[in-house]
Scaffold this motif. Structure first.
Motif, short mmCIF file in Angstrom:
data_model
loop_
_atom_site.label_atom_id
_atom_site.label_comp_id
_atom_site.label_asym_id
_atom_site.label_seq_id
_atom_site.Cartn_x
_atom_site.Cartn_y
_atom_site.Cartn_z
N ALA A 49 0.82 -1.21 0.00
CA ALA A 49 0.00 0.00 0.00
C ALA A 49 0.85 1.27 0.00
O ALA A 49 0.46 2.29 -0.56
N THR A 50 2.03 1.20 0.61
CA THR A 50 2.91 2.36 0.65
C THR A 50 4.07 2.25 -0.34
O THR A 50 4.75 3.24 -0.60
N GLY A 51 4.31 1.04 -0.82
CA GLY A 51 5.43 0.82 -1.72
C GLY A 51 6.76 0.68 -0.99
O GLY A 51 7.82 0.70 -1.61
N ARG A 52 6.73 0.50 0.30
CA ARG A 52 7.96 0.36 1.10
C ARG A 52 8.39 -1.10 1.11
O ARG A 52 7.64 -1.98 1.50
N LEU A 53 9.63 -1.33 0.68
CA LEU A 53 10.20 -2.68 0.67
C LEU A 53 11.48 -2.66 1.50
O LEU A 53 12.49 -2.06 1.10
N ALA A 54 11.43 -3.27 2.66
CA ALA A 54 12.59 -3.33 3.55
C ALA A 54 13.31 -4.65 3.34
O ALA A 54 12.70 -5.72 3.39
N ASN A 55 14.60 -4.56 3.09
CA ASN A 55 15.44 -5.75 2.96
C ASN A 55 16.13 -5.91 4.32
O ASN A 55 17.09 -5.20 4.63
N ARG A 56 15.63 -6.84 5.12
CA ARG A 56 16.18 -7.03 6.47
C ARG A 56 17.56 -7.68 6.43
O ARG A 56 18.29 -7.61 7.40
N THR A 57 17.92 -8.29 5.30
CA THR A 57 19.25 -8.88 5.16
C THR A 57 20.31 -7.80 5.01
O THR A 57 21.36 -7.85 5.64
#
Length: 160
Positions: free
Chosen positions: A117-125
């Motif tokens: 919905a916000t387009g936020r993609l967090a790469n936790r690696t």
């Protein structure tokens, strides 16, 4: 959520091979992506995310392609771009498809957290956060309702 990374121009015949279309979705899903990664369907887990380059879902308009991925438990698709019919078929089936210009920064096995919905993609690696195109509110509602058919059924129940 684990990332499964594929390249450019992955077509619907790779996602849902045509020779299996006469079978049920379970059988089609067992052969999903086998020409690219023979172990994909046996190793993908519920909640995993498929990441690709340009033109993901090119080829025929078969809705079995996104349906097979959803059947396997894929929670979302992230790509630099999608073939138009594939994109809409995914959304209509309740499978989020997010356009992300920097999708190629993601590596196989990265642990991802996506808010379509916000387009936020967090790469936790890696600790990196990518900005992607958010899915519009009206399409997010359709996804939250489980796809087009459940969305329409819900709307009909509330108007009658």
């Amino acid at each position: 959520m684990n990332a499964w990374v594929f390249g450019d121009d992955v077509d619907t015949d790779a996602i849902a091979p045509g020779r299996y279309l006469k079978f049920d979705i379970g059988e089609i899903a067992r052969h999903s992506m086998e020409t690219i990664d023979p172990d994909f369907s046996s190793r993908v887990r519920k909640g995993d995310i498929v990441v690709a380059g340009r033109n993901f879902g090119a080829g025929s308009s078969r809705e079995q392609a996104p349906e097979a991925l959803k059947h396997l438990g894929v929670s979302a698709l992230v790509a630099e771009s999608f073939a138009g019919l594939f994109y809409r078929n995914a959304i209509n089936l309740g499978l989020p498809a997010v356009v992300c210009a920097r999708a190629k920064r993601i590596r196989a096995g990265d642990d991802l957290e996506l808010d379509p919905a916000t387009g936020r993609l967090a790469n936790r690696t890696t600790g990196e956060t990518l900005s992607c195109e958010p899915i519009p509110d009206f399409l997010m509602q359709l996804i939250r309702d489980g796809g087009l058919v459940p969305h329409l059924e819900k709307r009909l129940r509330t108007t009658s």
